[in-house]
Design an enzyme around this catalytic site. Sequence first.
Site, short mmCIF file in Angstrom:
data_model
loop_
_atom_site.label_atom_id
_atom_site.label_comp_id
_atom_site.label_asym_id
_atom_site.label_seq_id
_atom_site.Cartn_x
_atom_site.Cartn_y
_atom_site.Cartn_z
N HIS A 63 40.47 41.60 41.50
CA HIS A 63 40.50 42.18 40.15
C HIS A 63 39.37 43.19 39.92
CE1 HIS A 63 37.59 38.87 39.04
NE2 HIS A 63 37.13 39.81 38.22
N ASP B 279 42.78 36.23 44.68
CA ASP B 279 41.76 37.08 44.05
C ASP B 279 40.67 37.48 45.04
OD1 ASP B 279 40.74 38.60 42.01
OD2 ASP B 279 39.59 36.96 41.11
N SER C 122 31.54 38.95 39.36
CA SER C 122 32.80 38.77 40.07
C SER C 122 32.72 39.29 41.50
CB SER C 122 33.92 39.51 39.34
OG SER C 122 34.10 38.99 38.05
#
Length: 376
Positions: free
Chosen positions: A109, A143, A221
Amino acid sequence: MPDRTVRILLAAVLVLLALYVAQPYLQPLLYSADAPRAVTARGNLAQSETATIALFEQASPSVVHVFAQSAARGQDLLDLDDEAGEQGGTQTGTGFIWDGAGHVVTNTHVVQNAARAGGSVSVRMSDGEVVSATLVGMAPSYDLAVLQLGRVAHMPPPLAIGTSADLKVGQTTFAIGNPFGLDHTLTTGVISAVRRRMPTSEGREVSGVIQTDAAINPGNSGGPLLDSAGRLIGVNTAIVSPSGASAGIGFAIPVDVVNRIVPELIRVGRVRNPGIGIIAAQEAATARLGIDGVVIVRVLPGSPAAQAGLHGVDPQTGELGDVIIAANDRPVHRLADLTAAMEAAGLGAPLTLKVVRDGRARQVRITTADVAENRQ
């Protein structure tokens, strides 16, 4: 009492009263530190402090800042880096060196919007050098994404790899990342829970997810979650927070999954997911209909599901086709249950489905096949 004694007591009282009144004026004159104060020796650092410092100094050079530039910024359910949206479509996150060839692991992402829009990705190394990077592959169902660095003046060493199979609740964790764009920030905590399940795209779930209370914020992230030995035990990917900032509930993809997916991304650019070639109904719609199972909306032509004679919803009448309620004798309540059964079976493996059509249940033998993640 003699007059002399009274006079002495009165004099003493007057002196004390004068000192009391003058104290605010005398104290600054007598005790002001108008020169640099002497440094007090602190002694040796605590052993835990020394260990943490050594861990950060060893691991942080291998952690990088990822910038993904796209012409148009989309939305993603796991998009934690909203502060990057105001920067002309630049999404930021964290990554880390995977191997000596310059492969960098980050979250899908973080880079997928740039990949879809034909954008560019660059990486800032720990020493400040900015390097262009190319996308090697993405695995949205996990992810995870892999980048390839361009020419680097000094390649940092890859992080040491641990295992997530033997993690215990209460172990110390260390997260290194770039929250809110602040380079190389270290936060610490503990493993709050193990074996969590985290939904990603395509109705899949990552099992064995690590929950930690180490502060994870937008920009973390794709960064590493380390154990006390400085080994990689997970990749930070999501937080649960009403405000969007750390609330002490963060999640990391377990390193055993990372160590399986990343080499495949390096080899072939994507993950070969075992599937049967169906498009399933959204869980919310299935729940509204009171159906317990996976409703097949559409069967992909030439897929194992088509060859096995499975049917989706009739596009003309809206009549239901097949509903999958079990796989290899395990109940299927939602798509994640079906994908878990397919992954357990493996690619090209037989799978026995129990399906319901028109109120009648039957067994269907089917063989899983490689299903592309980004099908339309």
